[in-house]
Design a protein around this motif. Structure first.
Motif, PDB file in Angstrom:
ATOM      1  N   GLY A  48       4.190   4.964  -1.605  1.00  0.00           N
ATOM      2  CA  GLY A  48       3.645   6.301  -1.757  1.00  0.00           C
ATOM      3  C   GLY A  48       2.974   6.951  -2.598  1.00  0.00           C
ATOM      4  O   GLY A  48       1.749   6.513  -2.660  1.00  0.00           O
ATOM      5  N   ASP A  64       0.972  -1.246   0.055  1.00  0.00           N
ATOM      6  CA  ASP A  64       0.563   0.156   0.294  1.00  0.00           C
ATOM      7  C   ASP A  64       0.850   1.140  -0.079  1.00  0.00           C
ATOM      8  O   ASP A  64       2.309   1.159  -0.133  1.00  0.00           O
ATOM      9  CB  ASP A  64      -1.121  -0.407   1.066  1.00  0.00           C
ATOM     10  N   ARG A  65       0.581   2.268   0.464  1.00  0.00           N
ATOM     11  CA  ARG A  65       1.352   3.692  -0.457  1.00  0.00           C
ATOM     12  C   ARG A  65       1.994   3.713   1.205  1.00  0.00           C
ATOM     13  O   ARG A  65       3.101   3.931   0.663  1.00  0.00           O
ATOM     14  CB  ARG A  65       0.649   4.891   0.440  1.00  0.00           C
ATOM     15  N   ARG A  66       1.742   3.054   2.739  1.00  0.00           N
ATOM     16  CA  ARG A  66       2.714   3.473   3.675  1.00  0.00           C
ATOM     17  C   ARG A  66       3.308   2.023   3.746  1.00  0.00           C
ATOM     18  O   ARG A  66       4.899   2.597   3.948  1.00  0.00           O
ATOM     19  CB  ARG A  66       2.123   3.245   4.719  1.00  0.00           C
ATOM     20  N   HIS A  67       3.467   1.169   3.424  1.00  0.00           N
ATOM     21  CA  HIS A  67       3.916  -0.086   4.152  1.00  0.00           C
ATOM     22  C   HIS A  67       3.942  -1.503   2.546  1.00  0.00           C
ATOM     23  O   HIS A  67       2.675  -1.325   2.044  1.00  0.00           O
ATOM     24  CB  HIS A  67       3.561  -0.663   5.425  1.00  0.00           C
ATOM     25  N   ALA A  72       9.511   0.047   2.014  1.00  0.00           N
ATOM     26  CA  ALA A  72       8.824   1.181   1.677  1.00  0.00           C
ATOM     27  C   ALA A  72       7.500   0.939   1.577  1.00  0.00           C
ATOM     28  O   ALA A  72       7.261   0.107   0.636  1.00  0.00           O
ATOM     29  CB  ALA A  72       9.308   2.204   1.830  1.00  0.00           C
ATOM     30  N   GLY A  73       6.076   1.742   1.386  1.00  0.00           N
ATOM     31  CA  GLY A  73       5.388   1.590   0.532  1.00  0.00           C
ATOM     32  C   GLY A  73       5.694   2.338  -1.097  1.00  0.00           C
ATOM     33  O   GLY A  73       6.765   2.956  -1.173  1.00  0.00           O
TER      34      GLY A  73
END
Length: 107
Positions: free
Chosen positions: A90, A47-50, A87-88
């Protein structure tokens, strides 16, 4: 004419150096050629974050995440049933395109 030969030699040397030190060369697989995909028994959820990576294999694997924009990700070794968080992708149109096998400690 000697100037053109010198320029060609310098260009060839710079190109060879760039190819030998490229990030793709640093993603050598534990059990495959450089840039090999991670085994099918390793899964990811992004996902965007992880980005969560799960090793469902019976053996340890070393993997890194490949992003569409070339974003760097560390090489991590996961024991069987281990989970790692990267890291996702972003908010800038980047996305996770898959997992690659790698060598721990490779730059």
């Amino acid at each position: 004419m000697p100037h053109l030969l010198a320029h060609a030699a310098v260009t060839a040397a710079a190109t060879l150096t760039a190819l030998l030190t490229s990030p793709v060369a640093s993603h050598a697989a534990d059990d495959g050629p450089p840039g090999a995909l991670a085994p099918d028994c390793v899964h990811h959820y992004a996902d965007r974050r992880h980005t969560t990576v799960v090793n469902d294999c019976d053996t340890p694997v070393s993997v890194t995440v490949a992003y569409s924009n070339g974003q760097w990700a560390p090489c991590r070794t996961l024991a069987p049933r281990d989970v790692a968080t990267f890291a996702g992708y972003g908010f800038d149109g980047n996305r996770v395109i898959g997992l690659s096998a790698c060598l721990p400690g490779a730059a």
